[in-house]
Design an enzyme around this catalytic site. Structure first.
Site, PDB file in Angstrom:
ATOM      1  N   GLU A  91       2.707 -42.014  77.959  1.00 40.67           N
ATOM      2  CA  GLU A  91       3.088 -41.659  79.327  1.00 40.67           C
ATOM      3  C   GLU A  91       4.438 -42.309  79.643  1.00 40.67           C
ATOM      4  OE1 GLU A  91       3.981 -40.765  82.940  1.00 40.67           O
ATOM      5  OE2 GLU A  91       2.302 -39.745  81.949  1.00 40.67           O
ATOM      6  N   SER A 103      -3.185 -40.835  85.688  1.00 35.76           N
ATOM      7  CA  SER A 103      -4.238 -40.206  86.505  1.00 35.76           C
ATOM      8  C   SER A 103      -4.092 -40.493  87.996  1.00 35.76           C
ATOM      9  CB  SER A 103      -5.627 -40.672  86.035  1.00 35.76           C
ATOM     10  OG  SER A 103      -5.899 -40.185  84.754  1.00 35.76           O
ATOM     11  N   CYS A 106      -0.510 -34.720  94.793  1.00 31.49           N
ATOM     12  CA  CYS A 106      -0.538 -34.070  96.102  1.00 31.49           C
ATOM     13  C   CYS A 106      -0.552 -35.081  97.246  1.00 31.49           C
ATOM     14  CB  CYS A 106      -1.766 -33.162  96.216  1.00 31.49           C
ATOM     15  SG  CYS A 106      -1.751 -31.766  95.070  1.00 31.49           S
ATOM     16  N   ASP A 110       0.780 -28.183  84.055  1.00 26.96           N
ATOM     17  CA  ASP A 110       1.934 -27.526  84.665  1.00 26.96           C
ATOM     18  C   ASP A 110       2.904 -26.938  83.655  1.00 26.96           C
ATOM     19  OD1 ASP A 110       0.832 -28.340  87.029  1.00 26.96           O
ATOM     20  OD2 ASP A 110       2.369 -29.827  87.508  1.00 26.96           O
ATOM     21  N   ASN A 147      -6.635 -29.814  85.619  1.00 24.36           N
ATOM     22  CA  ASN A 147      -7.870 -30.496  85.230  1.00 24.36           C
ATOM     23  C   ASN A 147      -8.785 -29.582  84.418  1.00 24.36           C
ATOM     24  OD1 ASN A 147      -8.385 -33.371  86.465  1.00 24.36           O
ATOM     25  ND2 ASN A 147      -7.148 -32.258  87.954  1.00 24.36           N
ATOM     26  N   TYR A 191     -23.244 -18.563 108.757  1.00 20.24           N
ATOM     27  CA  TYR A 191     -22.823 -18.445 110.159  1.00 20.24           C
ATOM     28  C   TYR A 191     -23.440 -19.546 110.999  1.00 20.24           C
ATOM     29  CZ  TYR A 191     -23.476 -17.299 115.057  1.00 20.24           C
ATOM     30  OH  TYR A 191     -23.532 -17.383 116.416  1.00 20.24           O
ATOM     31  N   ARG A 243     -13.881  -4.994 106.507  1.00 22.43           N
ATOM     32  CA  ARG A 243     -14.275  -3.781 107.242  1.00 22.43           C
ATOM     33  C   ARG A 243     -13.051  -2.947 107.602  1.00 22.43           C
ATOM     34  NH1 ARG A 243     -17.861  -5.810 112.170  1.00 22.43           N
ATOM     35  NH2 ARG A 243     -17.569  -3.628 112.773  1.00 22.43           N
TER      36      ARG A 243
END
Length: 458
Positions: free
Chosen positions: A31, A37, A41, A281, A303, A430, A446
């Site tokens: 890395e 890890s 975001c 990515d 992931n 609902y 619809r």
């Protein structure tokens, strides 16, 4: 068998952890940065001051991986691959020392890198925001440097919008600049306009259709961003103008690169070079709605792809092929900007047109909850369906409640090829705090069923 993984974030460490747990395989990870890890975001929220420790974004540290028996080389970058000798050349960033490491299996999880416009002063004065390291640099400038009174954010995608909001929340006068005519290119114009209005109401100065020609400054501190039409003062310039797959190592290894710019892989994440996998990515995937190949950079896909690659690498070590396959994607994404929740999946109108798919679209505004509830909220709804089959092609939602839940439902419809005539009668949940007896998605279905003259029309 020895697996070397290049890249220690979502895809790379997911694969590495799976292979290590399977047993019997040596796993080593290189890395180039100081973290493994972590949640990319979450960087705008860290920069914005929602929390103070960058470690809060780290899911698992290098030390934790090492305790499990994994070799982890930090601040180490891969600079070359010899697929015939099955070696990868590594360079330690702190010393410049280079060495060759042998592998039996190689996973490229090299991610993406910022797209830096080639204009005067950009590399010197603008701060890219792609990694947690980048976030730490910007946070230090906001917290400990000379006062930042004005900022310019370059790029009106997800990160750019979130950063502009975070800076305004910190009391910084912020201008958002993009050469595109709309914010959020993943939305259609009519839906993006709702987001743009919310940004303006929050205090972000949005400047679209403006091309940057220079970033001015002195002593490595910016003073202004200059476009073809205006000059915007800036004590801080944040670059969030998109990214491109970091394919240099894959190209050097002889891997094919697809039309999207990502590495070509099959459903098991195998590249076109024997013994080399790729995930995250850096790769391109199949768009399940349009049937095209796309490079979509999201942690959700990374992931899953890392897990699939890990399964296949273990199977290859045992002389077989992994049972797991990555089927493709429908571009599902959700975010929050100002007071709005924004979700999208499938195709926009422009993408449907580019794919040559005949479609119908409906757009309307409804309430997030039952209308009689206190503060029922508002959701702008847009849905596309294919002419003839009626299959759901895409959905966009912008509003103040239950957007994430609904966009996930629409994503399933897109991925499974559900038609609007079927969707209108599916058994969705609902309760008054969450919507009406006819969910907004089913109202859209619809409307499109009638528009396409399908049956039954309810």
């Amino acid at each position: 068998m020895r697996l070397i993984v290049i890249g220690g974030d979502a895809a790379g460490m997911t694969a590495a952890a799976h292979v290590l747990r399977a047993g019997g395989i040596e796993v080593a990870v290189a890395e180039r940065g100081p973290y493994t890890s972590y949640s990319m975001c979450g960087i705008p929220y860290f920069v914005g001051g929602m929390f103070d420790a960058p470690d809060d974004l780290v899911v698992r540290t290098p030390e934790e991986f090492r305790e499990q028996g994994m070799t982890v080389w930090m601040r180490t970058e891969a600079i070359a691959v010899d697929p015939e000798a099955r070696t990868v050349r590594l360079r330690e960033r702190s010393t410049g020392a280079e060495r060759d490491e042998p592998y039996d299996a190689l996973l490229l999880a090299t991610g993406a890198q910022p797209s830096i416009p080639g204009v005067a002063g950009m590399e010197t004065y603008a701060r890219p925001l792609r990694t947690l390291e980048h976030g730490e640099i910007v946070r230090r400038e906001l917290d400990g440097g000379p006062p930042v009174e004005a900022a310019v954010v370059i790029g009106a995608g997800y990160i750019g919008l979130e950063m502009a909001e975070a800076l305004v929340a910190r009391g910084v006068s912020t201008t958002l600049v993009d050469a595109a005519p709309d914010v959020m290119k993943t939305l259609d114009h009519d839906m993006a306009a709702v987001v743009e209005e919310a940004l303006g109401d929050f205090g972000v100065a949005v400047r679209l259709s403006e091309t940057i020609v220079a970033v001015e400054g002195a002593d490595r501190r910016p003073s202004a961003v200059v476009t073809e039409t205006a000059r915007y003062p800036a004590d801080l310039v944040v670059l969030a103008a998109g990214t491109r797959p970091n394919t240099d190592l894959a190209v050097a290894a002889g891997c094919d690169i697809g039309p999207s710019g990502g590495v070509v892989v099959d459903s098991r994440m195998r590249t076109t070079v024997e013994g080399v996998w790729a995930a995250g990515d850096v790769v391109e995937s199949t768009d399940l709605v349009a049937g095209l190949r796309r490079n979509v950079q999201l942690g959700t896909h990374a992931n899953k792809q890392g897990k699939v690659a890990g399964v296949d690498i273990v199977a290859a070590a045992r002389g077989g092929r992994g049972e797991a396959e990555f089927p493709g994607l429908v571009g599902t994404a959700v975010t929050r900007v100002c007071n709005l929740e924004i979700g999208r999946c499938g195709l926009t109108e422009a993408e449907a047109q580019d794919a040559g798919i005949a479609y119908a679209a409906t757009r309307f505004t409804g309430t997030a909850k039952s209308g009689y509830m206190p503060e029922p909220g508002e959701v702008h709804v847009k849905m596309l369906a294919e002419r003839g089959s009626g299959r759901v092609l895409g959905c966009q939602l912008v509003g103040t409640g239950n957007v994430a839940k609904r966009i996930d439902v629409a994503a399933v419809w897109c991925q499974l090829g559900v038609s609007v005539s079927e969707a209108q009668l599916l058994d969705l949940s609902y309760a008054p705090p969450f919507g009406g007896v006819w969910d907004l998605l089913q109202i859209a279905a619809r409307k499109l069923t009638k528009e396409l003259d399908l049956s039954p029309q309810l």
